[in-house]
Design a protein around this motif. Structure first.
Motif, PDB file in Angstrom:
ATOM      1  N   TYR A   2      76.538 -99.827 -60.057  1.00  0.00           N
ATOM      2  CA  TYR A   2      77.292 -98.600 -60.298  1.00  0.00           C
ATOM      3  C   TYR A   2      78.423 -98.907 -61.266  1.00  0.00           C
ATOM      4  O   TYR A   2      79.103 -99.924 -61.154  1.00  0.00           O
ATOM      5  CB  TYR A   2      77.898 -98.063 -58.994  1.00  0.00           C
ATOM      6  CG  TYR A   2      76.903 -97.427 -58.066  1.00  0.00           C
ATOM      7  CD1 TYR A   2      76.378 -96.170 -58.338  1.00  0.00           C
ATOM      8  CD2 TYR A   2      76.491 -98.078 -56.904  1.00  0.00           C
ATOM      9  CE1 TYR A   2      75.471 -95.572 -57.483  1.00  0.00           C
ATOM     10  CE2 TYR A   2      75.577 -97.496 -56.042  1.00  0.00           C
ATOM     11  CZ  TYR A   2      75.072 -96.240 -56.334  1.00  0.00           C
ATOM     12  OH  TYR A   2      74.169 -95.658 -55.483  1.00  0.00           O
ATOM     13  N   SER A  23      73.961 -97.703 -50.561  1.00  0.00           N
ATOM     14  CA  SER A  23      73.964 -96.244 -50.568  1.00  0.00           C
ATOM     15  C   SER A  23      75.346 -95.714 -50.915  1.00  0.00           C
ATOM     16  O   SER A  23      76.352 -96.141 -50.352  1.00  0.00           O
ATOM     17  CB  SER A  23      73.538 -95.705 -49.200  1.00  0.00           C
ATOM     18  OG  SER A  23      73.543 -94.281 -49.230  1.00  0.00           O
ATOM     19  N   ALA A  24      75.377 -94.769 -51.838  1.00  0.00           N
ATOM     20  CA  ALA A  24      76.637 -94.117 -52.218  1.00  0.00           C
ATOM     21  C   ALA A  24      77.020 -93.051 -51.204  1.00  0.00           C
ATOM     22  O   ALA A  24      78.149 -92.572 -51.185  1.00  0.00           O
ATOM     23  CB  ALA A  24      76.495 -93.499 -53.606  1.00  0.00           C
ATOM     24  N   VAL A  25      76.076 -92.700 -50.356  1.00  0.00           N
ATOM     25  CA  VAL A  25      76.298 -91.666 -49.343  1.00  0.00           C
ATOM     26  C   VAL A  25      76.228 -92.307 -47.968  1.00  0.00           C
ATOM     27  O   VAL A  25      75.310 -93.080 -47.678  1.00  0.00           O
ATOM     28  CB  VAL A  25      75.218 -90.551 -49.463  1.00  0.00           C
ATOM     29  CG1 VAL A  25      75.381 -89.514 -48.388  1.00  0.00           C
ATOM     30  CG2 VAL A  25      75.258 -89.930 -50.849  1.00  0.00           C
ATOM     31  N   LYS A  43      73.399-100.379 -57.411  1.00  0.00           N
ATOM     32  CA  LYS A  43      72.804 -99.042 -57.576  1.00  0.00           C
ATOM     33  C   LYS A  43      71.302 -99.123 -57.289  1.00  0.00           C
ATOM     34  O   LYS A  43      70.727 -98.246 -56.659  1.00  0.00           O
ATOM     35  CB  LYS A  43      73.064 -98.547 -58.992  1.00  0.00           C
ATOM     36  CG  LYS A  43      72.626 -97.147 -59.265  1.00  0.00           C
ATOM     37  CD  LYS A  43      73.071 -96.744 -60.674  1.00  0.00           C
ATOM     38  CE  LYS A  43      72.830 -95.295 -60.965  1.00  0.00           C
ATOM     39  NZ  LYS A  43      73.334 -94.943 -62.306  1.00  0.00           N
ATOM     40  N   GLU A  76      80.845 -93.366 -61.447  1.00  0.00           N
ATOM     41  CA  GLU A  76      79.578 -93.025 -60.784  1.00  0.00           C
ATOM     42  C   GLU A  76      79.817 -92.864 -59.288  1.00  0.00           C
ATOM     43  O   GLU A  76      80.856 -93.258 -58.753  1.00  0.00           O
ATOM     44  CB  GLU A  76      78.518 -94.089 -61.060  1.00  0.00           C
ATOM     45  CG  GLU A  76      78.071 -94.099 -62.502  1.00  0.00           C
ATOM     46  CD  GLU A  76      76.886 -95.015 -62.729  1.00  0.00           C
ATOM     47  OE1 GLU A  76      75.850 -94.517 -63.177  1.00  0.00           O
ATOM     48  OE2 GLU A  76      77.011 -96.221 -62.454  1.00  0.00           O
ATOM     49  N   GLN A  77      78.859 -92.312 -58.605  1.00  0.00           N
ATOM     50  CA  GLN A  77      78.990 -91.972 -57.190  1.00  0.00           C
ATOM     51  C   GLN A  77      79.241 -93.175 -56.283  1.00  0.00           C
ATOM     52  O   GLN A  77      79.966 -93.074 -55.305  1.00  0.00           O
ATOM     53  CB  GLN A  77      77.743 -91.218 -56.728  1.00  0.00           C
ATOM     54  CG  GLN A  77      77.888 -90.627 -55.350  1.00  0.00           C
ATOM     55  CD  GLN A  77      76.684 -89.813 -54.946  1.00  0.00           C
ATOM     56  OE1 GLN A  77      75.645 -89.853 -55.581  1.00  0.00           O
ATOM     57  NE2 GLN A  77      76.818 -89.057 -53.874  1.00  0.00           N
ATOM     58  N   GLY A  78      78.675 -94.321 -56.585  1.00  0.00           N
ATOM     59  CA  GLY A  78      78.849 -95.512 -55.749  1.00  0.00           C
ATOM     60  C   GLY A  78      80.060 -96.329 -56.150  1.00  0.00           C
ATOM     61  O   GLY A  78      80.649 -96.123 -57.218  1.00  0.00           O
TER      62      GLY A  78
END
Length: 132
Positions: A38, A66-68, A50, A42-44
């Motif tokens: 990432y 996981s970014a979530v 990534k 970016e989300q992560g």
């Protein structure tokens, strides 16, 4: 092109790279194939995995951080099964994978093999180790 099925490991605590490198260190014919990280914005978490691909004993695996955050993790109902060639290899893998983890079935003879053990490693991934 024929279909290909690959085991995909999702880590939630930023452990993907550490786990992947640990697994690669335990097996012959093992290597990290590719790592995408990432980047800023970016989300992560920047620098975390990534997407990565690695091989263990010729078998390809993928992993991510996981970014979530999810309400689930690894479970022993899905495990990696390793056929060992010797008592020494079985013991080495059982000790290394079990360090900081949890023994589900201690090394013993259970009637279906010469020696067998089942552990969750410190990352939560479940391993069945067998000496036929």
């Amino acid at each position: 092109m024929p279909q290909k099925i690959t085991t995909f490991l999702m880590f939630q605590n930023g452990d993907a790279e550490e786990a992947m490198n640990f697994y690669v260190s335990l097996f012959d014919d093992a290597e990290v194939v590719a790592v995408e990280r990432y980047g800023p914005g970016e989300q992560g978490a920047q620098g975390s995995v990534k997407h990565a691909t690695f091989r263990l004993a010729g078998q390809e695996y993928m992993c991510i951080d996981s970014a979530v955050r999810h309400e689930f993790g690894f479970t022993p109902s899905m495990s990696l099964y390793v056929g060992c060639d010797s008592e020494q290899e079985l013991q080495r893998l059982y000790d290394a994978l079990g360090e900081g983890g949890q023994a589900l079935m201690p090394l013993d003879s259970y009637g279906f093999s010469t020696r067998f053990g089942w552990v969750n490693d410190r990352f939560g991934v479940s391993w069945q180790l067998n000496l036929p």
